[in-house]
Design a protein around this motif. Structure first.
Motif, PDB file in Angstrom:
ATOM      1  N   ASP A   1       0.839  -1.203   0.000  1.00  0.00           N
ATOM      2  CA  ASP A   1       0.000   0.000   0.000  1.00  0.00           C
ATOM      3  C   ASP A   1       0.871   1.250   0.000  1.00  0.00           C
ATOM      4  O   ASP A   1       0.964   1.970   0.992  1.00  0.00           O
ATOM      5  N   THR A   2       1.547   1.511  -1.106  1.00  0.00           N
ATOM      6  CA  THR A   2       2.475   2.635  -1.187  1.00  0.00           C
ATOM      7  C   THR A   2       1.822   3.848  -1.846  1.00  0.00           C
ATOM      8  O   THR A   2       0.869   3.712  -2.616  1.00  0.00           O
ATOM      9  N   PRO A   3       2.335   5.054  -1.567  1.00  0.00           N
ATOM     10  CA  PRO A   3       1.786   6.242  -2.220  1.00  0.00           C
ATOM     11  C   PRO A   3       2.041   6.228  -3.725  1.00  0.00           C
ATOM     12  O   PRO A   3       3.092   5.776  -4.191  1.00  0.00           O
ATOM     13  N   TRP A   4       1.080   6.747  -4.465  1.00  0.00           N
ATOM     14  CA  TRP A   4       1.207   6.904  -5.911  1.00  0.00           C
ATOM     15  C   TRP A   4       1.793   8.281  -6.198  1.00  0.00           C
ATOM     16  O   TRP A   4       1.897   9.149  -5.324  1.00  0.00           O
ATOM     17  N   PHE A   5       2.187   8.510  -7.443  1.00  0.00           N
ATOM     18  CA  PHE A   5       2.762   9.792  -7.826  1.00  0.00           C
ATOM     19  C   PHE A   5       1.734  10.912  -7.678  1.00  0.00           C
ATOM     20  O   PHE A   5       0.576  10.776  -8.078  1.00  0.00           O
ATOM     21  N   ASN A   6       2.190  12.001  -7.120  1.00  0.00           N
ATOM     22  CA  ASN A   6       1.315  13.122  -6.822  1.00  0.00           C
ATOM     23  C   ASN A   6       0.791  13.770  -8.104  1.00  0.00           C
ATOM     24  O   ASN A   6       1.561  14.142  -8.985  1.00  0.00           O
TER      25      ASN A   6
ATOM     26  N   MET B   1      11.445   3.394  -6.596  1.00  0.00           N
ATOM     27  CA  MET B   1      11.363   4.663  -5.873  1.00  0.00           C
ATOM     28  C   MET B   1      10.327   4.669  -4.755  1.00  0.00           C
ATOM     29  O   MET B   1      10.295   5.619  -3.967  1.00  0.00           O
ATOM     30  N   ALA B   2       9.480   3.659  -4.637  1.00  0.00           N
ATOM     31  CA  ALA B   2       8.374   3.728  -3.676  1.00  0.00           C
ATOM     32  C   ALA B   2       8.857   3.933  -2.253  1.00  0.00           C
ATOM     33  O   ALA B   2       8.201   4.627  -1.460  1.00  0.00           O
ATOM     34  N   GLU B   3       9.997   3.352  -1.889  1.00  0.00           N
ATOM     35  CA  GLU B   3      10.464   3.467  -0.506  1.00  0.00           C
ATOM     36  C   GLU B   3      10.884   4.880  -0.146  1.00  0.00           C
ATOM     37  O   GLU B   3      10.924   5.250   1.036  1.00  0.00           O
ATOM     38  N   LEU B   4      11.189   5.703  -1.148  1.00  0.00           N
ATOM     39  CA  LEU B   4      11.672   7.051  -0.861  1.00  0.00           C
ATOM     40  C   LEU B   4      10.623   7.894  -0.152  1.00  0.00           C
ATOM     41  O   LEU B   4      10.961   8.789   0.629  1.00  0.00           O
ATOM     42  N   ALA B   5       9.348   7.623  -0.410  1.00  0.00           N
ATOM     43  CA  ALA B   5       8.275   8.374   0.247  1.00  0.00           C
ATOM     44  C   ALA B   5       8.275   8.166   1.753  1.00  0.00           C
ATOM     45  O   ALA B   5       7.710   8.980   2.491  1.00  0.00           O
ATOM     46  N   TYR B   6       8.892   7.096   2.230  1.00  0.00           N
ATOM     47  CA  TYR B   6       8.928   6.793   3.655  1.00  0.00           C
ATOM     48  C   TYR B   6      10.144   7.424   4.339  1.00  0.00           C
ATOM     49  O   TYR B   6      10.111   7.668   5.547  1.00  0.00           O
ATOM     50  N   PHE B   7      11.189   7.710   3.587  1.00  0.00           N
ATOM     51  CA  PHE B   7      12.399   8.280   4.162  1.00  0.00           C
ATOM     52  C   PHE B   7      12.469   9.802   4.039  1.00  0.00           C
ATOM     53  O   PHE B   7      13.081  10.456   4.874  1.00  0.00           O
ATOM     54  N   PHE B   8      11.873  10.340   2.983  1.00  0.00           N
ATOM     55  CA  PHE B   8      12.065  11.754   2.665  1.00  0.00           C
ATOM     56  C   PHE B   8      10.729  12.472   2.466  1.00  0.00           C
ATOM     57  O   PHE B   8       9.723  11.847   2.104  1.00  0.00           O
ATOM     58  N   ASP B   9      10.752  13.773   2.687  1.00  0.00           N
ATOM     59  CA  ASP B   9       9.676  14.632   2.208  1.00  0.00           C
ATOM     60  C   ASP B   9       9.954  14.863   0.728  1.00  0.00           C
ATOM     61  O   ASP B   9      10.929  15.514   0.363  1.00  0.00           O
ATOM     62  N   LEU B  10       9.108  14.317  -0.131  1.00  0.00           N
ATOM     63  CA  LEU B  10       9.369  14.314  -1.562  1.00  0.00           C
ATOM     64  C   LEU B  10       8.076  14.652  -2.290  1.00  0.00           C
ATOM     65  O   LEU B  10       7.116  13.880  -2.255  1.00  0.00           O
ATOM     66  N   ALA B  11       8.046  15.812  -2.931  1.00  0.00           N
ATOM     67  CA  ALA B  11       6.809  16.301  -3.545  1.00  0.00           C
ATOM     68  C   ALA B  11       6.310  15.393  -4.658  1.00  0.00           C
ATOM     69  O   ALA B  11       5.140  15.467  -5.034  1.00  0.00           O
ATOM     70  N   LEU B  12       7.162  14.530  -5.165  1.00  0.00           N
ATOM     71  CA  LEU B  12       6.780  13.650  -6.262  1.00  0.00           C
ATOM     72  C   LEU B  12       5.668  12.679  -5.867  1.00  0.00           C
ATOM     73  O   LEU B  12       4.887  12.248  -6.709  1.00  0.00           O
ATOM     74  N   PHE B  13       5.581  12.339  -4.567  1.00  0.00           N
ATOM     75  CA  PHE B  13       4.642  11.320  -4.121  1.00  0.00           C
ATOM     76  C   PHE B  13       3.524  11.910  -3.266  1.00  0.00           C
ATOM     77  O   PHE B  13       3.701  12.929  -2.591  1.00  0.00           O
TER      78      PHE B  13
ATOM     79  N   ASP C   1       1.103  11.666   0.105  1.00  0.00           N
ATOM     80  CA  ASP C   1       1.518  11.430   1.483  1.00  0.00           C
ATOM     81  C   ASP C   1       1.351   9.966   1.873  1.00  0.00           C
ATOM     82  O   ASP C   1       0.429   9.276   1.414  1.00  0.00           O
ATOM     83  N   VAL C   2       2.243   9.508   2.712  1.00  0.00           N
ATOM     84  CA  VAL C   2       2.071   8.201   3.339  1.00  0.00           C
ATOM     85  C   VAL C   2       0.855   8.277   4.265  1.00  0.00           C
ATOM     86  O   VAL C   2       0.668   9.247   4.992  1.00  0.00           O
ATOM     87  N   ARG C   3       0.015   7.263   4.229  1.00  0.00           N
ATOM     88  CA  ARG C   3      -1.198   7.292   5.038  1.00  0.00           C
ATOM     89  C   ARG C   3      -0.866   7.217   6.530  1.00  0.00           C
ATOM     90  O   ARG C   3       0.107   6.558   6.924  1.00  0.00           O
ATOM     91  N   PRO C   4      -1.651   7.894   7.381  1.00  0.00           N
ATOM     92  CA  PRO C   4      -1.342   7.943   8.820  1.00  0.00           C
ATOM     93  C   PRO C   4      -1.160   6.571   9.455  1.00  0.00           C
ATOM     94  O   PRO C   4      -0.294   6.394  10.323  1.00  0.00           O
ATOM     95  N   GLU C   5      -1.952   5.588   9.029  1.00  0.00           N
ATOM     96  CA  GLU C   5      -1.832   4.268   9.641  1.00  0.00           C
ATOM     97  C   GLU C   5      -0.521   3.569   9.297  1.00  0.00           C
ATOM     98  O   GLU C   5      -0.185   2.530   9.890  1.00  0.00           O
ATOM     99  N   GLN C   6       0.234   4.118   8.344  1.00  0.00           N
ATOM    100  CA  GLN C   6       1.529   3.533   8.011  1.00  0.00           C
ATOM    101  C   GLN C   6       2.689   4.191   8.757  1.00  0.00           C
ATOM    102  O   GLN C   6       3.841   3.821   8.551  1.00  0.00           O
ATOM    103  N   GLU C   7       2.396   5.153   9.608  1.00  0.00           N
ATOM    104  CA  GLU C   7       3.463   5.832  10.330  1.00  0.00           C
ATOM    105  C   GLU C   7       4.316   4.872  11.167  1.00  0.00           C
ATOM    106  O   GLU C   7       5.535   5.034  11.223  1.00  0.00           O
ATOM    107  N   PRO C   8       3.726   3.867  11.842  1.00  0.00           N
ATOM    108  CA  PRO C   8       4.597   2.931  12.579  1.00  0.00           C
ATOM    109  C   PRO C   8       5.593   2.200  11.667  1.00  0.00           C
ATOM    110  O   PRO C   8       6.749   1.978  12.054  1.00  0.00           O
ATOM    111  N   PHE C   9       5.147   1.824  10.463  1.00  0.00           N
ATOM    112  CA  PHE C   9       6.056   1.180   9.502  1.00  0.00           C
ATOM    113  C   PHE C   9       7.145   2.149   9.073  1.00  0.00           C
ATOM    114  O   PHE C   9       8.331   1.798   9.041  1.00  0.00           O
ATOM    115  N   ARG C  10       6.758   3.373   8.762  1.00  0.00           N
ATOM    116  CA  ARG C  10       7.756   4.384   8.391  1.00  0.00           C
ATOM    117  C   ARG C  10       8.770   4.573   9.522  1.00  0.00           C
ATOM    118  O   ARG C  10       9.989   4.626   9.277  1.00  0.00           O
TER     119      ARG C  10
END
Length: 522
Positions: A426-431, A445-457, A459-468
């Protein structure tokens, strides 16, 4: 084993998506570099003041971190210094404003993974550190991706990594024709982008402590094109002693990281002829406007340092095979569904559409040639939800999973190695893009949305914050200790850890990606 140039494929897809979602950029960035205005000519923001080897800088503090941007780490490679190795930056007087990034290095227009620019005065870096500077924090040096053609360090906001306890440094480095010029008339310019990164690493060794970092504990981290940069540093004698650990994300050194001198010269000759510099080549090329060189070079190339040079005596694969590389602990990984994004990008491009079932077999034959029958047998359309998903599975296994496992095996023979598979569904799609016809899952590139603030994607959903948070702790923990909460990869026990919100345990990686099959073909 067959391996095509997947990074270039991603450039093509990104350009198609850019045209779809944003339109094609029409003008280069006109923002001045951070050095364009002296600190006494510009109001100083309320930030933190730090003294470096080049002078004093004033950054900004917010959200639990301190950020410093646009710090010069090398002299501007302009005028006669075009295509010259990096030299130390001149000292500056007073307090330099460090609240804006430096200019992007010259790169073509049109891709959301880049910033259109014609600037050669671009060798700047950024430091993001925890708000408290107590103690020596591990240092992570991020090398941005973009096929060594596109991108900037500041595009990737690292505040979460810093909040977790790391001092994070990113840099701009020369790209494309400006950073990997293979003409014999311009001697020693085949790997300037890598040399720029080495200059930034020397700056980090000299200055990390001023930002609360441990200068003796530096981790190189790169993804895709940036990951191939890390491959280059593993192989380059000039990088020896400049870093202590390495993180390779979607960058299998076993099949990438360098090119031959003949490949580099052929590319340079094409550019030289197109801009009319067959006579007095070096002087002529140095007089040409950057825009003309970028246009002649084109948007779809795969520049790399040249193997067989002082900078890179051996190609990364050969360096790893023989043990003649900078042996540091390595965390290496791949995304489980790398090629889904490229296939979806082709669907969403102007004139594109989801692949029809009857198009699957011709596509496999075009991709795999003499091995197509065997591929079709092992990746039958009936086993997948759509033709696009089936093709993406075969391409991912052939071009990413297999060479990444090969790379881990080479590394593990000589140095402590951990391997992971980013496997989140359940990863973010391109913005800003239309919804895809099938789930992108763990695409490139999907993992980058979890490490960085990246306008390309999105937002990671709130329920995924523990995974992040767990991913962040794992990466920063590796930077601190060289270890993870799963075992080392060894030839006798090829442990690959599956990382997702639902599962954090051992994957049967070789089985899942048909490793034995791909080793038997091609």
């Amino acid at each position: 084993m067959r391996h095509t140039r997947s990074v270039s494929r991603w450039s093509v897809t990104a350009l198609a998506l850019a045209a779809l979602a944003f339109g094609t950029a029409t003008a280069p960035s006109s923002a001045p570099p951070a050095s364009a205005t002296a600190a006494h000519e510009r109001p100083a923001g309320g930030g933190t003041v730090v003294t470096t080897t080049g002078g004093t800088v004033r950054g900004a503090a917010e959200a639990g971190v301190r950020a410093f941007q646009g710090i010069p780490y090398a002299a501007p490679p302009v005028g006669k210094r075009r295509w010259a190795p990096p030299k130390p930056a001149a000292r500056w007087p007073g307090v330099r404003d460090a609240t804006r990034p430096g200019a992007p290095c010259a790169q073509p227009k049109g891709l959301p993974i880049g910033v259109p620019s014609e600037s050669e005065d671009c060798l700047y870096l950024n430091v993001t550190a925890p708000a408290a500077s107590d103690g020596e924090r591990p240092v992570i040096v991020w090398i941005h991706g973009g096929s060594l053609m596109y991108g900037t360090g500041d595009m990737y906001g690292p505040r979460r990594l810093a909040a977790e306890g790391a001092v994070v440094v990113s840099m701009n480095y020369r790209l494309g024709i400006m950073g990997f010029q293979g003409s014999p008339a311009v001697e020693g310019a085949e790997g300037l982008g890598l040399e720029d990164q080495q200059a930034a690493l020397r700056w980090v060794r000299a200055n990390a402590a001023s930002f609360g970092g441990d200068a003796g504990n530096v981790t190189l981290m790169g993804q895709s094109g940036g990951g191939y940069g890390v491959c280059g540093h593993l192989a380059s004698p000039g990088s020896a002693g400049l870093f202590d650990r390495a993180v390779l994300q979607s960058a299998p050194c076993a099949t990438g990281g360098s090119r031959t001198r003949a490949e580099a010269r052929a590319e340079a000759e094409r550019v030289t002829e197109k801009v009319g510099c067959e006579r007095h080549t070096a002087a002529c090329l140095r007089r040409k406007p950057v825009a003309e060189l970028l246009d002649a070079y084109g948007a779809f190339n795969e520049p790399r340092p040249v193997a067989g040079t002082d900078l890179m005596p051996l190609a990364p694969a050969e360096a790893l095979r023989t043990g003649r590389f900078n042996r540091v602990p390595v965390l290496i990984g791949v995304n489980r569904d790398e090629e889904r994004g490229r296939v979806l990008g082709q669907e969403l491009a102007p004139g594109g559409a989801p692949m029809r079932r009857e198009e699957y077999e011709p596509a496999v034959r075009a991709e795999f040639g003499a091995d197509a029958d065997a591929v079709l047998e092992r990746y039958p359309l009936s086993a997948h939800g759509s033709a696009g998903e089936a093709l993406a599975a075969a391409l991912t296994d052939a071009e990413w999973a297999t060479p990444t496992l090969d790379t881990a095996r080479l590394l593990a023979k000589w140095t402590p190695t951990r391997m992971y598979e980013f496997a989140e569904d359940d990863t973010p799609w391109f913005n800003g893009y239309p919804g895809p016809s099938f789930a992108p899952r763990a695409q490139h590139m999907a993992e980058l949305a979890y490490f960085f603030d990246l306008a390309l994607f999105e937002d990671v959903r709130p329920e995924q914050e523990p995974f992040r948070d767990r991913l962040l702790r794992t990466w920063v923990g590796f930077a601190g200790s060289g270890r993870t909460d799963w075992p080392r990869f060894r030839e006798g026990d090829r442990h690959v850890q599956s990382l997702s919100a639902e599962r954090w345990d051992r994957a049967d990686f070789a089985r899942d990606h048909r490793y034995a099959f791909w080793k038997s073909v091609g």
